[in-house]
Design a protein around this motif. Structure first.
Motif, PDB file in Angstrom:
ATOM      1  N   VAL A 136      43.828  32.336  41.485  1.00 50.00           N
ATOM      2  CA  VAL A 136      44.521  33.405  40.764  1.00 50.00           C
ATOM      3  C   VAL A 136      45.671  33.985  41.597  1.00 50.00           C
ATOM      4  O   VAL A 136      46.522  34.684  41.066  1.00 50.00           O
ATOM      5  N   SER A 137      45.660  33.724  42.900  1.00 47.75           N
ATOM      6  CA  SER A 137      46.714  34.243  43.772  1.00 47.75           C
ATOM      7  C   SER A 137      47.414  33.069  44.441  1.00 47.75           C
ATOM      8  O   SER A 137      46.855  31.972  44.545  1.00 47.75           O
ATOM      9  N   TYR A 159      36.806  41.716  48.281  1.00 50.29           N
ATOM     10  CA  TYR A 159      37.686  40.650  47.790  1.00 50.29           C
ATOM     11  C   TYR A 159      39.084  40.701  48.384  1.00 50.29           C
ATOM     12  O   TYR A 159      39.831  39.739  48.339  1.00 50.29           O
ATOM     13  N   ASP A 160      39.485  41.868  48.953  1.00 48.70           N
ATOM     14  CA  ASP A 160      40.890  42.061  49.296  1.00 48.70           C
ATOM     15  C   ASP A 160      41.272  41.576  50.688  1.00 48.70           C
ATOM     16  O   ASP A 160      42.412  41.749  51.109  1.00 48.70           O
ATOM     17  N   PHE A 161      40.351  40.917  51.394  1.00 45.80           N
ATOM     18  CA  PHE A 161      40.711  40.321  52.684  1.00 45.80           C
ATOM     19  C   PHE A 161      41.834  39.312  52.534  1.00 45.80           C
ATOM     20  O   PHE A 161      42.614  39.094  53.451  1.00 45.80           O
ATOM     21  N   ILE A 162      41.918  38.701  51.355  1.00 48.06           N
ATOM     22  CA  ILE A 162      42.957  37.674  51.176  1.00 48.06           C
ATOM     23  C   ILE A 162      44.370  38.276  51.206  1.00 48.06           C
ATOM     24  O   ILE A 162      45.331  37.566  51.429  1.00 48.06           O
ATOM     25  N   TYR A 163      44.461  39.589  50.982  1.00 44.76           N
ATOM     26  CA  TYR A 163      45.776  40.229  51.012  1.00 44.76           C
ATOM     27  C   TYR A 163      46.069  40.897  52.350  1.00 44.76           C
ATOM     28  O   TYR A 163      47.041  41.630  52.480  1.00 44.76           O
ATOM     29  N   LEU A 199      37.318  37.984  37.914  1.00 46.55           N
ATOM     30  CA  LEU A 199      38.417  38.588  38.664  1.00 46.55           C
ATOM     31  C   LEU A 199      39.364  39.235  37.660  1.00 46.55           C
ATOM     32  O   LEU A 199      39.787  38.593  36.702  1.00 46.55           O
ATOM     33  N   ARG A 207      38.052  42.909  56.914  1.00 48.21           N
ATOM     34  CA  ARG A 207      39.412  43.115  56.420  1.00 48.21           C
ATOM     35  C   ARG A 207      39.421  43.494  54.938  1.00 48.21           C
ATOM     36  O   ARG A 207      40.461  43.443  54.291  1.00 48.21           O
ATOM     37  N   SER A 208      38.262  43.824  54.406  1.00 45.75           N
ATOM     38  CA  SER A 208      38.178  44.301  53.023  1.00 45.75           C
ATOM     39  C   SER A 208      37.995  45.810  53.092  1.00 45.75           C
ATOM     40  O   SER A 208      37.040  46.298  53.705  1.00 45.75           O
ATOM     41  N   ARG A 234      37.178  33.814  35.476  1.00 48.57           N
ATOM     42  CA  ARG A 234      35.835  33.593  36.028  1.00 48.57           C
ATOM     43  C   ARG A 234      35.919  32.749  37.297  1.00 48.57           C
ATOM     44  O   ARG A 234      36.656  31.771  37.358  1.00 48.57           O
ATOM     45  N   THR A 235      35.141  33.158  38.304  1.00 50.53           N
ATOM     46  CA  THR A 235      35.072  32.352  39.518  1.00 50.53           C
ATOM     47  C   THR A 235      33.717  32.560  40.185  1.00 50.53           C
ATOM     48  O   THR A 235      32.846  33.245  39.646  1.00 50.53           O
ATOM     49  N   ARG A 263      32.527  26.351  39.391  1.00 51.86           N
ATOM     50  CA  ARG A 263      33.979  26.338  39.595  1.00 51.86           C
ATOM     51  C   ARG A 263      34.430  27.580  40.368  1.00 51.86           C
ATOM     52  O   ARG A 263      33.894  28.664  40.200  1.00 51.86           O
ATOM     53  N   VAL A 264      35.440  27.369  41.216  1.00 53.37           N
ATOM     54  CA  VAL A 264      36.213  28.492  41.754  1.00 53.37           C
ATOM     55  C   VAL A 264      37.639  28.282  41.280  1.00 53.37           C
ATOM     56  O   VAL A 264      38.096  27.141  41.174  1.00 53.37           O
ATOM     57  N   ARG A 265      38.313  29.383  40.985  1.00 54.34           N
ATOM     58  CA  ARG A 265      39.628  29.247  40.363  1.00 54.34           C
ATOM     59  C   ARG A 265      40.705  30.001  41.126  1.00 54.34           C
ATOM     60  O   ARG A 265      40.455  31.066  41.685  1.00 54.34           O
ATOM     61  N   TRP A 288      39.845  31.530  49.506  1.00 54.08           N
ATOM     62  CA  TRP A 288      39.154  31.683  48.227  1.00 54.08           C
ATOM     63  C   TRP A 288      40.084  32.387  47.233  1.00 54.08           C
ATOM     64  O   TRP A 288      40.762  33.342  47.612  1.00 54.08           O
ATOM     65  N   GLY A 313      49.381  38.520  39.561  1.00 51.98           N
ATOM     66  CA  GLY A 313      48.956  37.539  40.564  1.00 51.98           C
ATOM     67  C   GLY A 313      48.084  38.126  41.662  1.00 51.98           C
ATOM     68  O   GLY A 313      47.895  37.523  42.710  1.00 51.98           O
ATOM     69  N   LYS A 314      47.542  39.317  41.429  1.00 60.49           N
ATOM     70  CA  LYS A 314      46.715  39.970  42.452  1.00 60.49           C
ATOM     71  C   LYS A 314      45.390  40.447  41.849  1.00 60.49           C
ATOM     72  O   LYS A 314      45.380  40.999  40.739  1.00 60.49           O
ATOM     73  N   ILE A 315      44.322  40.262  42.588  1.00 65.14           N
ATOM     74  CA  ILE A 315      43.021  40.752  42.125  1.00 65.14           C
ATOM     75  C   ILE A 315      42.990  42.266  42.300  1.00 65.14           C
ATOM     76  O   ILE A 315      43.226  42.760  43.406  1.00 65.14           O
ATOM     77  N   GLN A 370      36.248  38.314  57.094  1.00 61.68           N
ATOM     78  CA  GLN A 370      36.590  38.679  55.724  1.00 61.68           C
ATOM     79  C   GLN A 370      36.189  40.117  55.387  1.00 61.68           C
ATOM     80  O   GLN A 370      37.018  40.914  54.978  1.00 61.68           O
ATOM     81  N   VAL A 413      42.898  40.349  37.196  1.00 63.37           N
ATOM     82  CA  VAL A 413      44.124  39.981  37.899  1.00 63.37           C
ATOM     83  C   VAL A 413      45.340  40.585  37.206  1.00 63.37           C
ATOM     84  O   VAL A 413      45.492  40.471  35.985  1.00 63.37           O
ATOM     85  N   GLU A 427      42.739  31.230  46.066  1.00 62.80           N
ATOM     86  CA  GLU A 427      44.117  30.729  46.157  1.00 62.80           C
ATOM     87  C   GLU A 427      44.183  29.236  45.875  1.00 62.80           C
ATOM     88  O   GLU A 427      45.237  28.618  46.005  1.00 62.80           O
TER      89      GLU A 427
END
Lengths: 356, 529
Positions: free
Chosen positions: B312-313, A273-277, A242, B435-436, A228-229, B308-310, B292, A247-249, B432, A244, B294
């Motif tokens: 996962v990566s 959500y995948d901008f982080i990758y 999320l 790039r999604s 949860r986030t 909370r934010v958590r 976010w 280690g990847k969403i 963001q 996962v 990370e």
């Protein structure tokens, strides 16, 4: 004394209380009696479309759908009779035969209510033949949602979610009888329709008829850890789950019954959500030399910043430095930044885009 | 927000002003729409015919920047017809007489003339608002992004106090915050005048308290600079070192050409970011930050809910959490900060320093979080403020305010009003969402939204590239012809760099908050071919 809007009925022979307005299904759920459902969507108008929640009620000529039958005082409800199970089994057999339910390759494998029911009733062979050619082709014309009509059981949950839950009113049930189909206005693809790609239809689909394109093939439901986030976009603060793997969403869904979103997300919260990758992520400190950036170690970059800020503060005082914090990052990050400016640099020149 | 999102679904009456919730806060809008299906009354005040406007009982399609005149006109009707909440005004507020005198200057005829809304509709809306209690008022940047932004907000508060709607479930004054943690960044004291928890820096007791907590001496009592003042400081070299954390100022500030000149001329810029942006180009040092998901931490939403934010990566390469970067800089100044995780920073520092968050610890944030104020560890949080009209500061204060027009109005050379905002699919400067995967396929470019009448007059067809010009700059952009826009107005967002509305917007500001007037400037449109 009981309030006037309360009553008592018999559930599998046991006296249970209920509040006026509750359905038989709700009374059963409150009392820990399991009744299977497919079309039922919590807090939305019951449609009674799938009949899998059928129960026997004394005095009624036919079985009744628990989701759309109001509880009444003195009612005698039976949820586990032979007649009930026979009817439910037949419904499952008919649903299985209605399309191409191929669990081996289905994205919903392990997270499918129809599969659960087939398993529960030990249905190992199809009782009736499926149509050889799907009536409608799969629609994968958009980046996010795959609509495989050969797996659709026409429960109408997606229609309920779209019309009553998120009230985007982009889809409905079209055509008649065996040709029934969930359609957009004009029965085109989602692209160009009133669909806003919130993906709520995917979230509520009890089978594999609606699946997320981006998450396809990236992990089965039982392989993913659910964390949860909070959504990183607007200020509503929707609660996300999320999914996962490694280690990847691989997928994002909404947390059910959570404040404030109660199981809802929007296009950004669900799909962005995948901008982080992205390969364009910054991975190392950079220092500019003339018009070029070069890579640097953390120590070199941090030392450079500290020495430059010391020099500026030393010659022109603390108010010669200023900082803009980030309204996207965490509280703890903003706290440490303002602490750096106030407690270390000794200036209140700290702001962020609070007003825009 | 004084109230909670949970109220949206239950409310019986809404006034939504300057907020296109369906696109900027889509999930919040679903609850409003659900309430409408259940029979709630919706009044929308907006220059554009938004989705919610099309579902409203009444849509007051006001001229851009005429909010105060319109609201004063509404209050004129409420007071002159005695439809306001007299007990509430008597017991819970002060300053009514001045308000009454002020709104006398805004009879319906004048309010109608300034706002462009029909007189009958103003009277009808006043009657509708008085009829159902409580009524819930929501606003967004359509209210604040004006040179009269503060007065706009005060007018909203005036109306809600006059109707006795502040301090009740399903009532209140509810600004929907745009970013996930803009509320939190304010709460944390990333503002020039307050320590965490809104404790003023010019109060010596507060400074003594924070000096003890942070084990330092000599905290500054001088109010700091706001962003526009910082930028002015960069220009006149009063500010020599500038630290930009995760903001893309080169796209988000009004008048991009000017802002880029300012950033290019700065002596030393440091940036924390997750990508190179139009802004980091101007930095001397760029630190790679964890994004976010990370890092662990908390966001505080519009409804004051600490969530909370958590993690996962794992952050890519050498990227590090932002709090760690600030801690490392502090270390190089000889300050050894003890906390070495987000949880430790919250539990041992923030909640100890900010009285409104004293009862919030990570152990209490596992499920739905907590809505501040949470003064003790037994306190369950505060779903709505000023309960029963008992205001935190004693009594609610009416502020008699006058309408003022936008700083730049149309003329022969620039005959259209440009207003700006956000679209559903993208977020801000697209760092963001761009790039999604898939989002660009749904919305691939900016458009200038214009009315069918104006398009027809100029011979512009849907999808045609046109030139939009202001006194600051010009962009080429595709025309989107839509009934959402009234004649005389055009509308754009700032998601795409080349056609960003901020090449055009006017860097003029509300005198108190220094919020820029993104919602109103004058532009000209011309065909390209």
């Amino acid at each position: 004394m009981k309030a006037t809007n309360e009553g008592v009925l018999l559930l599998n022979g046991k006296e249970v209380g209920f509040i006026e307005g509750q359905t038989v299904l709700e009374v059963a759920q409150v009392n820990g009696v399991h009744i299977p459902t497919l079309c039922h969507l919590k807090e939305m108008t019951p449609t009674g479309a799938c009949r899998i929640c059928c129960v026997e009620i004394k005095g009624m000529r036919t079985l009744a759908a628990a989701c759309s039958t109001p509880a009444t005082a003195g009612m005698e409800v039976f949820t586990e009779t032979e007649k009930v199970h026979k009817a439910r089994r037949l419904i499952v057999e008919l649903l299985v035969s209605s399309g191409q339910h191929n669990c081996i390759s289905c994205e919903a494998n392990g997270n499918c209510r129809l599969q659960d029911l087939v398993y529960f009733y030990h249905i190992e062979k199809q009782a009736f033949a499926s149509p050889e050619v799907p009536l409608y082709p799969t629609d994968a014309d958009n980046p996010f949602i795959v609509r495989d009509f050969s797996k659709c059981i026409l429960c109408g949950r997606c229609v309920q979610a779209c019309n009553e839950m998120v009230v985007n009113r982009a889809i409905t049930i079209g055509y008649r009888g065996a040709k029934s189909k969930v359609v957009t206005g004009g029965d085109g693809s989602y692209m160009g329709s009133d669909c806003v790609f919130c993906g709520q239809c995917v979230e509520v689909c009890p089978v594999g008829a609606l699946v997320e394109n981006k998450g396809r093939g990236t992990g089965r439901n039982w392989e993913t850890k659910k964390v949860r986030t909070t959504c990183p976009y607007c200020g509503v603060g929707c609660q996300q789950l999320l999914h996962v793997k490694g280690g990847k969403i691989v997928k994002v869904t909404a947390v059910q019954d959570a404040q404030p979103n109660k199981g809802r997300l929007c296009i950004k919260g669900r799909f962005a959500y995948d901008f982080i990758y992205s390969k364009e992520r910054l991975t190392t400190p950079l220092i500019r030399e003339k018009d070029q950036f070069r890579e640097a170690s953390w120590d070199e970059a941090l030392d450079l910043v500290a020495s430059k800020f010391k020099e500026i503060i030393g010659s022109d005082g603390p108010d010669a430095v200023a900082g803009v914090s980030c309204a996207r990052s965490t509280n703890e990050d903003s706290y440490n930044m303002q602490k750096l400016f106030r407690a270390v640099f000794k200036t209140n020149n700290i702001d962020h885009c609070a007003r825009t | 927000m004084t109230n909670s999102f949970a109220d949206f679904e239950k409310a019986k009456s809404f006034l939504i002003i300057g907020s296109n919730m369906s696109e900027a806060h889509p999930v919040a809008a679903t609850f409003v729409k659900k309430a409408l299906l259940n029979g709630a009354q919706l009044i929308v005040v907006d220059p554009r015919r938004t989705e919610l406007a099309s579902m409203a009982a009444a849509h007051a399609q006001i001229k851009v920047g005429s909010d105060i005149a319109f609201l004063n006109g509404i209050m004129n009707v409420l007071i002159s017809e005695g439809l306001y909440d007299k007990d509430y005004v008597q017991n819970c507020t002060k300053g009514f007489d001045a308000l009454k005198e002020k709104v006398k200057e805004y009879p319906v005829a004048r309010a109608a003339e300034i706002s462009g809304v029909d007189q009958k509709m103003i009277v009808d809306i006043a009657h509708r608002l008085a009829k159902i209690k409580p009524m819930m008022l929501m606003y967004t940047l359509g209210i604040t992004e004006h040179t009269c932004g503060v007065n706009n907000v005060l007018s909203c508060a005036n109306l809600q106090m006059l109707l006795g709607n502040v301090g009740f479930e399903c009532g209140g004054v509810n600004p929907l915050r745009g970013q996930n943690n803009v509320q939190g960044a304010c709460d944390m004291g990333a503002l020039p005048g307050v320590f965490p928890g809104y404790q003023k820096v010019d109060n010596p007791e507060n400074r003594a308290k924070l000096e003890a907590a942070w084990k330092v001496q000599g905290l500054s009592a001088k109010l700091g600079l706001m962003i526009p003042q910082m930028l002015d400081g960069l220009l006149d070299k009063q500010v020599r070192g500038f630290y930009i954390f995760g903001e893309n100022l080169a796209n988000t500030e009004p008048d991009i050409a000017h802002i880029e000149k300012v950033l290019a001329g700065a002596e030393f810029i440091v940036a924390n970011d997750i990508f190179m942006t139009e802004t980091t180009r101007f930095a001397n040092v760029v630190f790679p930050a964890a994004a976010w998901s990370e890092d662990d931490g908390t966001f505080t939403s519009s409804e004051r809910r600490i969530n909370r934010v958590r993690a996962v990566s794992i952050p890519p390469g050498k990227a590090k959490p932002n709090w760690w970067i600030f801690k490392e800089i502090a270390k190089r100044f000889g300050h050894d900060w003890e906390s070495s995780s987000a949880r430790e920073i919250w539990d041992t520092e923030i909640s100890e320093i900010a009285p409104s968050m004293k009862g919030v610890k990570y152990s209490r944030l596992e499920n739905d979080g907590l809505q501040w104020p949470v003064p003790t560890q037994e306190h369950m949080g505060t779903p709505y403020l000023h309960k029963d009209g008992k205001f935190t500061s004693g009594q609610g204060v009416f502020s008699a305010v006058d309408w003022t027009p936008p700083a730049e109005v149309t003329d022969k050379k620039y005959p259209f009003v440009l207003s700006t905002g956000r679209r559903l699919q993208h977020y801000h400067t697209r760092t963001q969402t761009g790039r999604s995967e898939g989002i660009n396929a749904i919305l691939s470019e900016e458009t200038v939204d214009m009315s069918p009448q104006d398009a027809a007059n100029m011979g512009i067809v849907s999808g045609e590239m046109v030139k939009v010009m202001s006194r600051r700059g010009q962009v080429e952009v595709r025309a989107r012809i839509t009934e959402e826009i009234p004649p005389g107005m055009v509308w754009m967002a700032f998601h795409f760099r080349e056609s960003c509305a901020n090449w055009l917007t006017n860097p003029v500001f509300d005198p108190i908050t220094l919020t820029a007037e993104y919602k109103a400037c004058a532009v000209a449109i011309s065909k390209i071919s």
